[in-house]
Design a protein around this motif. Structure first.
Motif, PDB file in Angstrom:
ATOM      1  N   SER A   1      -2.410   4.893  -5.985  1.00  0.00           N
ATOM      2  CA  SER A   1      -3.122   4.400  -4.813  1.00  0.00           C
ATOM      3  C   SER A   1      -3.791   3.079  -5.136  1.00  0.00           C
ATOM      4  O   SER A   1      -4.011   2.748  -6.310  1.00  0.00           O
ATOM      5  CB  SER A   1      -4.175   5.415  -4.348  1.00  0.00           C
ATOM      6  OG  SER A   1      -5.149   5.601  -5.367  1.00  0.00           O
TER       7      SER A   1
ATOM      8  N   PHE B   1       0.835  -1.199   0.000  1.00  0.00           N
ATOM      9  CA  PHE B   1       0.000   0.000   0.000  1.00  0.00           C
ATOM     10  C   PHE B   1       0.875   1.256   0.000  1.00  0.00           C
ATOM     11  O   PHE B   1       0.634   2.206  -0.748  1.00  0.00           O
ATOM     12  CB  PHE B   1      -0.904  -0.019   1.230  1.00  0.00           C
ATOM     13  CG  PHE B   1      -1.915   1.094   1.267  1.00  0.00           C
ATOM     14  CD1 PHE B   1      -3.145   0.954   0.653  1.00  0.00           C
ATOM     15  CD2 PHE B   1      -1.621   2.283   1.915  1.00  0.00           C
ATOM     16  CE1 PHE B   1      -4.075   1.988   0.678  1.00  0.00           C
ATOM     17  CE2 PHE B   1      -2.546   3.322   1.947  1.00  0.00           C
ATOM     18  CZ  PHE B   1      -3.770   3.172   1.331  1.00  0.00           C
TER      19      PHE B   1
ATOM     20  N   ARG C   1      -7.028   0.906  -5.355  1.00  0.00           N
ATOM     21  CA  ARG C   1      -8.437   1.235  -5.534  1.00  0.00           C
ATOM     22  C   ARG C   1      -9.265   0.790  -4.330  1.00  0.00           C
ATOM     23  O   ARG C   1      -9.005  -0.270  -3.752  1.00  0.00           O
ATOM     24  CB  ARG C   1      -8.987   0.602  -6.810  1.00  0.00           C
ATOM     25  CG  ARG C   1      -8.612   1.346  -8.071  1.00  0.00           C
ATOM     26  CD  ARG C   1      -9.505   0.935  -9.242  1.00  0.00           C
ATOM     27  NE  ARG C   1      -9.297  -0.476  -9.537  1.00  0.00           N
ATOM     28  CZ  ARG C   1      -8.394  -0.932 -10.412  1.00  0.00           C
ATOM     29  NH1 ARG C   1      -7.599  -0.079 -11.050  1.00  0.00           N
ATOM     30  NH2 ARG C   1      -8.267  -2.213 -10.629  1.00  0.00           N
ATOM     31  N   LYS C   2     -10.252   1.564  -3.982  1.00  0.00           N
ATOM     32  CA  LYS C   2     -11.114   1.266  -2.843  1.00  0.00           C
ATOM     33  C   LYS C   2     -11.814  -0.075  -3.040  1.00  0.00           C
ATOM     34  O   LYS C   2     -12.332  -0.373  -4.114  1.00  0.00           O
ATOM     35  CB  LYS C   2     -12.154   2.376  -2.678  1.00  0.00           C
ATOM     36  CG  LYS C   2     -12.982   2.247  -1.408  1.00  0.00           C
ATOM     37  CD  LYS C   2     -13.914   3.435  -1.249  1.00  0.00           C
ATOM     38  CE  LYS C   2     -14.731   3.303   0.031  1.00  0.00           C
ATOM     39  NZ  LYS C   2     -15.650   4.470   0.206  1.00  0.00           N
ATOM     40  N   GLY C   3     -11.791  -0.899  -1.995  1.00  0.00           N
ATOM     41  CA  GLY C   3     -12.466  -2.195  -2.043  1.00  0.00           C
ATOM     42  C   GLY C   3     -11.596  -3.351  -2.498  1.00  0.00           C
ATOM     43  O   GLY C   3     -12.012  -4.504  -2.420  1.00  0.00           O
ATOM     44  N   GLU C   4     -10.381  -3.067  -2.976  1.00  0.00           N
ATOM     45  CA  GLU C   4      -9.488  -4.133  -3.433  1.00  0.00           C
ATOM     46  C   GLU C   4      -8.911  -4.886  -2.234  1.00  0.00           C
ATOM     47  O   GLU C   4      -8.599  -4.300  -1.192  1.00  0.00           O
ATOM     48  CB  GLU C   4      -8.341  -3.557  -4.263  1.00  0.00           C
ATOM     49  CG  GLU C   4      -8.766  -2.969  -5.595  1.00  0.00           C
ATOM     50  CD  GLU C   4      -9.143  -4.035  -6.614  1.00  0.00           C
ATOM     51  OE1 GLU C   4      -8.953  -5.229  -6.319  1.00  0.00           O
ATOM     52  OE2 GLU C   4      -9.606  -3.656  -7.709  1.00  0.00           O
ATOM     53  N   ARG C   5      -8.781  -6.190  -2.376  1.00  0.00           N
ATOM     54  CA  ARG C   5      -8.215  -7.030  -1.326  1.00  0.00           C
ATOM     55  C   ARG C   5      -6.817  -7.476  -1.743  1.00  0.00           C
ATOM     56  O   ARG C   5      -6.607  -7.940  -2.868  1.00  0.00           O
ATOM     57  CB  ARG C   5      -9.103  -8.247  -1.071  1.00  0.00           C
ATOM     58  CG  ARG C   5     -10.501  -7.871  -0.607  1.00  0.00           C
ATOM     59  CD  ARG C   5     -11.323  -9.085  -0.264  1.00  0.00           C
ATOM     60  NE  ARG C   5     -10.754  -9.804   0.877  1.00  0.00           N
ATOM     61  CZ  ARG C   5     -11.281 -10.913   1.399  1.00  0.00           C
ATOM     62  NH1 ARG C   5     -12.374 -11.433   0.855  1.00  0.00           N
ATOM     63  NH2 ARG C   5     -10.714 -11.497   2.427  1.00  0.00           N
TER      64      ARG C   5
ATOM     65  N   ARG D   1       1.454   4.388  -2.860  1.00  0.00           N
ATOM     66  CA  ARG D   1       1.356   5.818  -2.542  1.00  0.00           C
ATOM     67  C   ARG D   1       2.643   6.552  -2.919  1.00  0.00           C
ATOM     68  O   ARG D   1       2.609   7.654  -3.475  1.00  0.00           O
ATOM     69  CB  ARG D   1       1.071   5.995  -1.039  1.00  0.00           C
ATOM     70  CG  ARG D   1      -0.291   5.483  -0.584  1.00  0.00           C
ATOM     71  CD  ARG D   1      -1.419   6.380  -1.034  1.00  0.00           C
ATOM     72  NE  ARG D   1      -1.305   7.713  -0.463  1.00  0.00           N
ATOM     73  CZ  ARG D   1      -1.831   8.055   0.718  1.00  0.00           C
ATOM     74  NH1 ARG D   1      -2.492   7.154   1.442  1.00  0.00           N
ATOM     75  NH2 ARG D   1      -1.710   9.299   1.157  1.00  0.00           N
TER      76      ARG D   1
ATOM     77  N   GLN E   1      -4.673  -3.637  -9.521  1.00  0.00           N
ATOM     78  CA  GLN E   1      -5.600  -3.235  -8.455  1.00  0.00           C
ATOM     79  C   GLN E   1      -5.399  -1.773  -8.053  1.00  0.00           C
ATOM     80  O   GLN E   1      -6.079  -1.286  -7.154  1.00  0.00           O
ATOM     81  CB  GLN E   1      -5.388  -4.118  -7.219  1.00  0.00           C
ATOM     82  CG  GLN E   1      -5.699  -5.591  -7.436  1.00  0.00           C
ATOM     83  CD  GLN E   1      -5.380  -6.408  -6.202  1.00  0.00           C
ATOM     84  OE1 GLN E   1      -4.240  -6.795  -5.975  1.00  0.00           O
ATOM     85  NE2 GLN E   1      -6.392  -6.663  -5.396  1.00  0.00           N
ATOM     86  N   CYS E   2      -4.452  -1.114  -8.715  1.00  0.00           N
ATOM     87  CA  CYS E   2      -4.095   0.256  -8.344  1.00  0.00           C
ATOM     88  C   CYS E   2      -4.480   1.222  -9.460  1.00  0.00           C
ATOM     89  O   CYS E   2      -4.786   0.829 -10.576  1.00  0.00           O
ATOM     90  CB  CYS E   2      -2.586   0.347  -8.070  1.00  0.00           C
ATOM     91  SG  CYS E   2      -1.998  -0.785  -6.782  1.00  0.00           S
ATOM     92  N   GLU E   3      -4.448   2.494  -9.130  1.00  0.00           N
ATOM     93  CA  GLU E   3      -4.695   3.543 -10.122  1.00  0.00           C
ATOM     94  C   GLU E   3      -3.709   4.673  -9.907  1.00  0.00           C
ATOM     95  O   GLU E   3      -3.168   4.857  -8.814  1.00  0.00           O
ATOM     96  CB  GLU E   3      -6.136   4.045 -10.003  1.00  0.00           C
ATOM     97  CG  GLU E   3      -6.503   4.562  -8.626  1.00  0.00           C
ATOM     98  CD  GLU E   3      -7.989   4.837  -8.493  1.00  0.00           C
ATOM     99  OE1 GLU E   3      -8.725   4.540  -9.453  1.00  0.00           O
ATOM    100  OE2 GLU E   3      -8.398   5.332  -7.432  1.00  0.00           O
TER     101      GLU E   3
END
Length: 256
Positions: free
Chosen positions: A41, A32, A43-47, A36, A89-91
């Motif tokens: 970042s 994580f 993405r919201k909700g990614e595991r 950053r 899973q990131c943006e």
């Protein structure tokens, strides 16, 4: 970017398995914080995928002690747990991040074996660094196909574990309760290995012999019971027939 080294085979297999399971396009992984720091970042909700990094290090005090004593410094083993996220899973990441790790090798598909695996109805989980059949929850676990030195060994291994799975109470109901290392366990391994050999022969895959430790166990069983090989072959034949009968092409031929 999370660094993967050749000395971390288990970690590599876990991440390869995650790439196959989720269909990620590349082997690019970040924590994580790394996402950053790279300007992006998660993405919201990614595991994330949990991994454990194992290595050794030499503390400064030990280096000093070894210098003073004229001895070789002793290293200390450690484990560190991380949660990592695939670049997919990131943006907001730089364009070069997904390509900064080598992509997973392409699979060498063997269609008729894929048909047997899919038609068996047994859950096959891809990932990890071990192959086995779990009788209680009733599933087969195998490492990702590119992890095998010869990719065709993936199919030999799947067929071996599926032969075990035919022994489930809902299928051919063999006794699968014998513990590892017991004579009963060796007998079941012999059934699965012969079953895999029969399946390979039927599907056009060249069979191979398992490790020497398996052979030693089989020899102990055969020395005690000269007819054990015939019973194992009979059970293996039933296991192979059970799996082959569910293959779509086989069903079509039977109806013709």
């Amino acid at each position: 970017m999370f660094s993967l080294r050749r000395g971390q085979p288990t970690l590599l297999l876990i991440l390869w398995g995650a790439v196959i399971e989720h269909g990620y396009p590349a082997q690019g992984w970040l924590t994580f914080r790394q996402a950053r720091a790279a300007g992006g970042s998660v993405r919201k909700g990614e595991r994330g995928t949990a991994i454990v990094y194992a290595d050794r290090f030499v503390p400064a005090a030990e280096r000093q002690r070894a210098r003073d004593a004229g001895e070789e410094a002793r290293s200390v083993p450690f484990l560190k747990r991380f949660t990592v996220f695939n670049a997919a899973q990131c943006e907001g990441l730089p364009d070069d991040v997904p390509a900064s790790a080598p992509p997973l090798p392409e699979r060498e598909l063997f269609p008729v074996a894929e048909e047997v695996i899919a038609a068996s109805g047994v859950e096959v989980r891809i990932g990890g660094d071990m192959a086995y059949y779990a009788p209680g929850p009733d599933y087969v676990q195998v490492p990702p196909q590119p992890a095998f030195f010869h990719q065709i060994d993936y199919y030999r291994t799947c067929l071996h574990e599926l032969a075990h799975a035919t022994g489930h109470a809902s299928r051919l109901a063999r006794d699968l309760s014998d513990p590892f290392g017991s004579k009963g366990y060796a007998r079941e391994e012999l059934v699965a290995e012969l079953g895999s050999a029969f399946l390979c022969a039927a599907l056009g895959i060249r069979p191979t012999v398992r490790h020497a430790d398996y052979i030693a166990c089989w020899l102990d069983v055969l020395r005690e019971d000269s007819r054990a090989i015939f019973r194992a072959a009979s059970a293996a034949s039933k296991a192979a027939d059970w799996l082959l009968a569910r293959r779509p092409a086989q069903q079509t031929e039977a109806q013709a």
